[in-house]
Write an enzyme that holds these catalytic residues in place. Structure first.
Site, PDB file in Angstrom:
ATOM      1  N   LYS A   1       3.522  10.931 -11.830  1.00  0.00           N
ATOM      2  CA  LYS A   1       2.702  10.075 -12.688  1.00  0.00           C
ATOM      3  C   LYS A   1       3.396   8.725 -12.848  1.00  0.00           C
ATOM      4  O   LYS A   1       4.552   8.661 -13.274  1.00  0.00           O
ATOM      5  CB  LYS A   1       2.517  10.706 -14.068  1.00  0.00           C
ATOM      6  CG  LYS A   1       1.452  11.761 -14.149  1.00  0.00           C
ATOM      7  CD  LYS A   1       1.268  12.153 -15.612  1.00  0.00           C
ATOM      8  CE  LYS A   1       0.142  13.125 -15.799  1.00  0.00           C
ATOM      9  NZ  LYS A   1      -0.041  13.455 -17.230  1.00  0.00           N
TER      10      LYS A   1
ATOM     11  N   LYS B   1       8.039  22.235 -15.052  1.00  0.00           N
ATOM     12  CA  LYS B   1       7.272  21.073 -14.596  1.00  0.00           C
ATOM     13  C   LYS B   1       6.931  21.204 -13.114  1.00  0.00           C
ATOM     14  O   LYS B   1       5.797  20.924 -12.693  1.00  0.00           O
ATOM     15  CB  LYS B   1       8.089  19.797 -14.840  1.00  0.00           C
ATOM     16  CG  LYS B   1       7.349  18.485 -14.516  1.00  0.00           C
ATOM     17  CD  LYS B   1       6.258  18.187 -15.520  1.00  0.00           C
ATOM     18  CE  LYS B   1       5.534  16.873 -15.242  1.00  0.00           C
ATOM     19  NZ  LYS B   1       6.266  15.699 -15.743  1.00  0.00           N
TER      20      LYS B   1
ATOM     21  N   HIS C   1       8.637   7.480 -27.535  1.00  0.00           N
ATOM     22  CA  HIS C   1       7.586   8.383 -27.064  1.00  0.00           C
ATOM     23  C   HIS C   1       7.785   9.801 -27.587  1.00  0.00           C
ATOM     24  O   HIS C   1       6.847  10.432 -28.097  1.00  0.00           O
ATOM     25  CB  HIS C   1       7.553   8.371 -25.536  1.00  0.00           C
ATOM     26  CG  HIS C   1       6.607   9.355 -24.934  1.00  0.00           C
ATOM     27  ND1 HIS C   1       5.236   9.266 -25.097  1.00  0.00           N
ATOM     28  CD2 HIS C   1       6.826  10.464 -24.193  1.00  0.00           C
ATOM     29  CE1 HIS C   1       4.654  10.280 -24.474  1.00  0.00           C
ATOM     30  NE2 HIS C   1       5.590  11.019 -23.919  1.00  0.00           N
TER      31      HIS C   1
ATOM     32  N   GLU D   1      10.222  16.730 -25.558  1.00  0.00           N
ATOM     33  CA  GLU D   1       9.533  17.174 -24.345  1.00  0.00           C
ATOM     34  C   GLU D   1      10.047  18.524 -23.873  1.00  0.00           C
ATOM     35  O   GLU D   1       9.326  19.292 -23.246  1.00  0.00           O
ATOM     36  CB  GLU D   1       9.686  16.122 -23.239  1.00  0.00           C
ATOM     37  CG  GLU D   1       8.982  14.794 -23.519  1.00  0.00           C
ATOM     38  CD  GLU D   1       7.470  14.858 -23.342  1.00  0.00           C
ATOM     39  OE1 GLU D   1       6.924  15.962 -23.124  1.00  0.00           O
ATOM     40  OE2 GLU D   1       6.829  13.793 -23.419  1.00  0.00           O
TER      41      GLU D   1
ATOM     42  N   HIS E   1       0.133   9.378 -28.365  1.00  0.00           N
ATOM     43  CA  HIS E   1      -0.188   8.082 -27.772  1.00  0.00           C
ATOM     44  C   HIS E   1      -0.928   7.190 -28.764  1.00  0.00           C
ATOM     45  O   HIS E   1      -0.748   5.963 -28.773  1.00  0.00           O
ATOM     46  CB  HIS E   1      -1.040   8.281 -26.514  1.00  0.00           C
ATOM     47  CG  HIS E   1      -0.277   8.837 -25.360  1.00  0.00           C
ATOM     48  ND1 HIS E   1      -0.889   9.287 -24.207  1.00  0.00           N
ATOM     49  CD2 HIS E   1       1.058   9.015 -25.155  1.00  0.00           C
ATOM     50  CE1 HIS E   1       0.025   9.721 -23.354  1.00  0.00           C
ATOM     51  NE2 HIS E   1       1.214   9.570 -23.917  1.00  0.00           N
TER      52      HIS E   1
ATOM     53  N   ASN F   1       0.341  17.910 -21.899  1.00  0.00           N
ATOM     54  CA  ASN F   1       0.053  16.830 -22.844  1.00  0.00           C
ATOM     55  C   ASN F   1      -0.090  17.331 -24.280  1.00  0.00           C
ATOM     56  O   ASN F   1      -0.683  16.643 -25.120  1.00  0.00           O
ATOM     57  CB  ASN F   1      -1.222  16.086 -22.427  1.00  0.00           C
ATOM     58  CG  ASN F   1      -1.001  15.250 -21.179  1.00  0.00           C
ATOM     59  OD1 ASN F   1      -0.049  14.490 -21.088  1.00  0.00           O
ATOM     60  ND2 ASN F   1      -1.883  15.405 -20.206  1.00  0.00           N
TER      61      ASN F   1
ATOM     62  N   GLU G   1      -3.781  16.870 -12.394  1.00  0.00           N
ATOM     63  CA  GLU G   1      -4.140  17.145 -13.780  1.00  0.00           C
ATOM     64  C   GLU G   1      -5.616  17.493 -13.961  1.00  0.00           C
ATOM     65  O   GLU G   1      -6.276  17.055 -14.902  1.00  0.00           O
ATOM     66  CB  GLU G   1      -3.779  15.926 -14.658  1.00  0.00           C
ATOM     67  CG  GLU G   1      -3.582  16.257 -16.122  1.00  0.00           C
ATOM     68  CD  GLU G   1      -3.031  15.087 -16.910  1.00  0.00           C
ATOM     69  OE1 GLU G   1      -1.799  15.004 -17.027  1.00  0.00           O
ATOM     70  OE2 GLU G   1      -3.826  14.258 -17.384  1.00  0.00           O
TER      71      GLU G   1
ATOM     72  N   ARG H   1      -2.122  21.293 -15.556  1.00  0.00           N
ATOM     73  CA  ARG H   1      -1.170  20.207 -15.847  1.00  0.00           C
ATOM     74  C   ARG H   1      -1.522  19.477 -17.146  1.00  0.00           C
ATOM     75  O   ARG H   1      -0.634  18.926 -17.806  1.00  0.00           O
ATOM     76  CB  ARG H   1      -1.105  19.223 -14.680  1.00  0.00           C
ATOM     77  CG  ARG H   1      -0.005  18.186 -14.867  1.00  0.00           C
ATOM     78  CD  ARG H   1       0.258  17.366 -13.624  1.00  0.00           C
ATOM     79  NE  ARG H   1       1.322  16.418 -13.873  1.00  0.00           N
ATOM     80  CZ  ARG H   1       1.810  15.577 -12.964  1.00  0.00           C
ATOM     81  NH1 ARG H   1       1.331  15.580 -11.725  1.00  0.00           N
ATOM     82  NH2 ARG H   1       2.784  14.731 -13.271  1.00  0.00           N
TER      83      ARG H   1
ATOM     84  N   HIS I   1       0.301  14.874 -27.086  1.00  0.00           N
ATOM     85  CA  HIS I   1       0.313  13.527 -26.524  1.00  0.00           C
ATOM     86  C   HIS I   1      -0.903  12.690 -26.906  1.00  0.00           C
ATOM     87  O   HIS I   1      -0.792  11.472 -27.029  1.00  0.00           O
ATOM     88  CB  HIS I   1       0.438  13.598 -24.997  1.00  0.00           C
ATOM     89  CG  HIS I   1       1.810  13.944 -24.520  1.00  0.00           C
ATOM     90  ND1 HIS I   1       2.462  15.097 -24.902  1.00  0.00           N
ATOM     91  CD2 HIS I   1       2.670  13.287 -23.687  1.00  0.00           C
ATOM     92  CE1 HIS I   1       3.652  15.138 -24.314  1.00  0.00           C
ATOM     93  NE2 HIS I   1       3.802  14.059 -23.584  1.00  0.00           N
TER      94      HIS I   1
ATOM     95  N   ARG J   1       0.804  -1.231   0.000  1.00  0.00           N
ATOM     96  CA  ARG J   1       0.000   0.000   0.000  1.00  0.00           C
ATOM     97  C   ARG J   1       0.836   1.279   0.000  1.00  0.00           C
ATOM     98  O   ARG J   1       0.356   2.347   0.359  1.00  0.00           O
ATOM     99  CB  ARG J   1      -0.996   0.013   1.169  1.00  0.00           C
ATOM    100  CG  ARG J   1      -1.999  -1.135   1.136  1.00  0.00           C
ATOM    101  CD  ARG J   1      -3.082  -0.961   2.179  1.00  0.00           C
ATOM    102  NE  ARG J   1      -4.049  -2.036   2.107  1.00  0.00           N
ATOM    103  CZ  ARG J   1      -3.997  -3.152   2.831  1.00  0.00           C
ATOM    104  NH1 ARG J   1      -3.000  -3.325   3.689  1.00  0.00           N
ATOM    105  NH2 ARG J   1      -4.917  -4.073   2.703  1.00  0.00           N
TER     106      ARG J   1
END
Length: 366
Positions: free
Chosen positions: A146, A230, A268, A188, A255, A248, A240, A244, A251, A124
């Site tokens: 993330k 960032k 990527h 990026e 993706h 992306n 997000e 935030r 992206h 956990r």
């Protein structure tokens, strides 16, 4: 060589943490010690990074009387799966690692994501530290918490927000980074200029040759400026829900490219570059960017030796894959677009026929 790192702080209350940026940091294990709850760590790395840095890194930690366990995973986006995640869990359980054992991600974005997700869920939650060894990881994926694995229907669809205790970015590790991966990381970096810092975009245009030549000063500045951006965004919007999401840019398209071609076929950053060109083209067709602006976007990615022509997957296939994007809300696709260079926004208000035209007109075979 200056061994005193620059520091950027991610301000999240009692979960705040520093990003240390500098040369030779892998040889300074003392920097990690204050962030360990117990003197036992498990280092997660991959088959590419282990032969280069694992012995050096482990030896330094053990000199500080820290007990180490190494977990070496297969390398590549194709292995960002449940099966690979379970390798981490198996080794942690076999070694009787406790919830106060620190998990250390030594590698690029894939290792950071897998390690972070394992840390978020093992017993956990256990502490973890990011030690990114690729440019993309140093400027983006190691910062902000993330963590995720991929699903055949979508990239990073299974994961958690879980912040590290420390990010240790050794810029010397970029010396062994393949040229293709260096360029992927620059994608990026360019993103920060396009979404919120036009002056930085101009600096990147003026200094791209220095970055590609691995000029230490240029790389250090690009990494520091990217991490400052960032950190500011994460501190303002950790999960997000607003600003935030602007990180992306490109992206959603990118993706879809990664999923549609098969994970690992394109890096990527390569997919993000081509996806950002699509986002810029859509922004122009909606009347926000000029053709000159779009040309500027194409040129900076091209100067970084990145693809600017997205593959022709077919409009229906693109829309299907983009429909699995995490920014979809109430069944409505939302995209990050450019109001101007240096100014991005998130919207679900775009003409669907114009999006289809862009996916048809601006994608290419081969």
């Amino acid at each position: 060589m200056n061994t005193t790192p620059s520091t950027v702080r991610v301000s999240l209350g009692d979960r705040s943490y520093p990003i240390l940026i500098g040369e030779g940091l892998l040889d300074q294990p003392r920097l990690l010690v204050p962030h360990l709850i117990q003197k036992r760590v498990a280092i997660v790395t991959n088959t590419t990074i282990a032969p280069i840095y694992l012995e050096q890194f482990t030896r330094g930690l053990e000199a500080e009387a820290i007990q180490t366990l190494a977990i070496t995973l297969p390398d590549g986006e194709a292995f960002k799966t449940w099966e690979t995640l379970n390798i981490v869990f198996d080794r942690l359980l076999e070694a009787r690692c406790e919830r106060n054992t620190t998990l250390i991600a030594l590698g690029g974005g894939v290792i950071g994501d897998i390690c972070g997700f394992a840390a978020a869920t093992y017993q956990r939650g256990m502490p973890f530290i990011q030690v990114p060894t690729t440019l993309l990881a140093q400027v983006d994926s190691s910062v902000g918490g993330k963590t995720a694995i991929n699903h055949p229907l979508g990239k990073n669809m299974i994961g958690a927000f879980y912040q590290p205790k420390l990010v240790l970015a050794d810029t010397s590790s970029l010396d062994t980074l393949p040229d293709r991966e260096l360029s992927a990381g620059i994608a990026e970096v360019i993103k920060y200029g396009l979404i919120r810092d036009l002056a930085f975009l101009q600096w990147l245009e003026d200094n791209m040759s220095r970055l590609l030549a691995r000029d230490r000063g240029a790389l250090a500045y690009a990494i520091l400026r990217s991490c400052e951006h960032k950190a500011e965004v994460v501190a303002a919007d950790e999960r997000e829900s607003g600003e935030r999401a602007l990180l992306n840019l490109g992206h959603t398209f990118g993706h879809a490219i990664e999923s549609g071609l098969g994970y690992g076929e394109w890096l990527h950053g390569e997919a993000v570059a081509a996806g950002t060109v699509l986002a810029a083209e859509l922004s122009a067709r909606m009347g926000m960017l000029t053709e000159s602006d779009v040309g500027r976007v194409r040129r900076i990615f091209e100067s970084a030796r990145l693809p600017i022509r997205a593959p022709k997957l077919g409009v229906a296939r693109y829309l299907e894959l983009m429909g699995h994007d995490k920014k979809v809300d109430a069944g409505r696709l939302r995209l990050v677009l450019l109001r101007a260079l240096g100014s991005a926004f998130l919207t679900a208000q775009f003409p669907e026929d114009t999006l289809a035209e862009v996916l048809s007109d601006c994608t290419f075979d081969g």
